[in-house]
Scaffold this motif. Structure first.
Motif, PDB file in Angstrom:
ATOM      1  N   ASP A 262      59.172  24.348 -54.329  1.00 41.97           N
ATOM      2  CA  ASP A 262      60.564  24.351 -53.879  1.00 41.97           C
ATOM      3  C   ASP A 262      60.712  25.350 -52.736  1.00 41.97           C
ATOM      4  N   LEU A 263      61.348  24.928 -51.655  1.00 42.76           N
ATOM      5  CA  LEU A 263      61.538  25.778 -50.482  1.00 42.76           C
ATOM      6  C   LEU A 263      62.515  26.924 -50.760  1.00 42.76           C
ATOM      7  N   ASN A 264      63.399  26.739 -51.739  1.00 43.62           N
ATOM      8  CA  ASN A 264      64.376  27.752 -52.127  1.00 43.62           C
ATOM      9  C   ASN A 264      64.192  28.082 -53.603  1.00 43.62           C
TER      10      ASN A 264
ATOM     11  N   GLU B 295      71.870  18.583 -54.861  1.00 42.69           N
ATOM     12  CA  GLU B 295      72.077  18.824 -53.434  1.00 42.69           C
ATOM     13  C   GLU B 295      71.293  17.865 -52.559  1.00 42.69           C
TER      14      GLU B 295
ATOM     15  N   HIS C  97      63.067  19.784 -61.471  1.00 34.68           N
ATOM     16  CA  HIS C  97      62.658  21.161 -61.206  1.00 34.68           C
ATOM     17  C   HIS C  97      61.757  21.646 -62.335  1.00 34.68           C
TER      18      HIS C  97
END
Length: 138
Positions: free
Chosen positions: A31-33, A96, A103
């Motif tokens: 995950d980038l964030n 989003e 996740h």
């Protein structure tokens, strides 16, 4: 593939990703964030905005892949104290990117991440009525 979908672009190789694993149907990447160190995502390669259009077989394989990624997290230097699996379906649920994704979040004692919990037990009669309504909808 859906136009203007970041995850479809990742699947197509048109956007970067740090890939953990890839199968014929799925892609797992970092995950980038990240919520915590090691936070990864599992997505189907074929676009589905949410759970309703998702092929149930692919959904099952997503969970199997998430289990494998969670096992790899436990066997890696990440050494988490626990793992959360989370899937938001719809904007009201916090989704989003509208390409279904699961996740896989390693958890650590004292990481500060707090998941909301209910405020005490619900009324059993209300739960029974809801269960009947949902069973009828199935």
């Amino acid at each position: 593939m859906a136009e203007d979908c970041l995850f479809c672009a990742i699947v197509d190789g048109d956007a970067p990703a740090s890939v953990v694993d890839e199968t014929d149907d799925l892609l797992a990447f970092m995950d980038l964030n990240p919520i915590t160190e090691g936070h990864a995502l599992v997505i189907p390669k074929e676009h589905a905005a949410g759970l309703t259009p998702l092929d149930p077989e692919i959904g099952g394989r997503m969970f199997e892949e998430a289990m494998a990624v969670a096992g790899a997290m436990r066997d890696s230097d990440l050494d988490p104290d626990g793992i959360d699996l989370f899937l938001a379906d719809g904007e009201a649920a916090g989704q989003e990117v509208f390409h279904v994704h699961l996740h896989v979040i390693p958890r650590y004692e004292g990481d500060g991440v707090v998941l909301p919990v209910g405020e005490g037990p619900a009324d059993r009669e209300e739960l029974d009525a809801l269960a009947v309504d949902l069973a009828d909808a199935l």
